[in-house]
Write an enzyme that holds these catalytic residues in place. Structure first.
Site, short mmCIF file in Angstrom:
data_model
loop_
_atom_site.label_atom_id
_atom_site.label_comp_id
_atom_site.label_asym_id
_atom_site.label_seq_id
_atom_site.Cartn_x
_atom_site.Cartn_y
_atom_site.Cartn_z
N ASP A 32 30.79 88.61 -21.20
CA ASP A 32 31.30 87.27 -20.92
C ASP A 32 30.30 86.19 -21.31
O ASP A 32 30.68 85.09 -21.69
CB ASP A 32 31.66 87.16 -19.44
CG ASP A 32 32.46 85.92 -19.13
OD1 ASP A 32 33.34 85.56 -19.93
OD2 ASP A 32 32.21 85.29 -18.08
N CYS A 257 33.99 79.99 -21.33
CA CYS A 257 35.26 80.60 -21.72
C CYS A 257 35.69 79.97 -23.02
O CYS A 257 35.91 78.76 -23.08
CB CYS A 257 36.33 80.39 -20.65
SG CYS A 257 37.95 81.07 -21.11
#
Length: 315
Positions: A32, A257
């Site tokens: 991530d 993100c």
């Protein structure tokens, strides 16, 4: 011992009654964290990062994601990475899989723990997965079923549990309903994501209460917190007080993100460990080794580490 400003570099320990005695830190930096980085890291550097993180005492390191290289080019080398990964005894190396094709790739290179991801909102499901909220769960279902047949545990991520850049505030009933469906599907742990970092401590408790009311036990819940408004550690404390014992974080605060422009970095693992150490909560992590690893990674990426602890320690 190393000192900073005349003091021991490690925090003073002052336990608080009622908090967990031990917490699992779920390191998401290699997946991530890196997926949102524009600087493309070569495979040997990624492997060194994972190995360095394992040396710090981290017990869970999410290694990569088997998504399409077209969507996340940074992780296009997932197959090679897992094939060459030197696994440390006692360390788990889960990987993210978006669909059955990703599952096939992950299984082919020996992945033995998986994660899937869905959304608490319709718009993010459309923007990120190209489907509906229900469609995302339907896409994840065969992955979970196939993994269970092989005795492989699957974690379920739920994005946008607290706020959505398109829809605004998210009703706590929405992530609660999705969490209940993932539990019924067979996910071993469900990570509630504050993807754009808008949660506050009371908000975290409200969502956790709603999730528990939906039938999901606290020991099956993790929190994935972003620090957009500087609230991540306050939200961790709220989670600890509610009995949560697993928290996601990213070494050096890497990440965000790629599908939500307002999302800043993840909660830095160093900042999380500093607070947990100060509360006397065991993690098994060597904070100084972790900070040194993040300093090395920041130099590799050519910029300072966003972690406050890394900056303060000045390693």
């Amino acid at each position: 011992p190393r000192t900073v400003a005349g003091m021991d570099a490690l925090p003073a320990v002052h336990p608080r009654p009622g908090l967990p005695s031990r917490v699992s830190v779920y390191e998401v930096g290699p997946r991530d964290g890196l997926q949102a980085e524009k600087t493309m890291l070569p495979l040997p550097v990624k492997l060194e990062l994972i190995d360095r993180l394992g040396e710090t005492g981290l017990g869970i390191i999410e290694a990569t994601s088997f998504v399409s290289a077209r969507w996340v080019p940074q992780l296009a080398d997932a197959d090679d990475l897992m094939a060459r990964l030197q696994r440390r005894p006692g360390v788990r190396y889960p990987v993210l899989v978006p669909n059955e094709r990703g599952l096939e790739r992950a299984m082919a290179v020996g992945a033995d723990e998986l994660a899937i991801f869905v959304s608490a909102t319709e718009t993010f499901a459309k923007q990120n997965l190209g489907t509906t909220l229900d469609g995302a769960i339907d896409m994840a279902a065969p992955v979970v079923r196939a993994a269970k047949r092989e005795g492989i545990q699957v974690r379920g991520y739920i994005s946008m549990c607290f706020g959505d850049p398109w829809e605004g505030r998210v009703d706590p009933a929405a992530p609660a309903a999705v969490a209940a469906r993932l539990l019924e599907l067979g996910c071993s742990t469900i990570s509630l994501g504050d993807t754009i970092g808008v949660a506050t401590a009371g908000h975290v408790l409200a969502v956790l209460d709603r999730v528990r009311a939906a039938g999901v036990p606290r020991d099956r819940i993790a929190l994935h917190l972003h620090d957009t408004y500087g609230q991540a550690l306050a939200n961790v404390l709220a989670g600890l007080e509610a009995g949560i014992t697993e928290f996601d974080s990213s070494a050096g605060g890497l990440g965000g993100c790629p599908y939500a422009k307002s999302a800043t970095g993840n909660l830095a693992t160093e900042d999380l460990v500093w607070m947990l150490d100060g509360l006397g909560i065991e993690t098994g992590i060597d904070l100084m080794k972790l900070a040194a690893t993040s300093r090395w990674l920041a130099a590799t990426l050519g910029r300072p580490s966003p972690s406050r602890v890394v900056a303060a320690l000045g390693i």
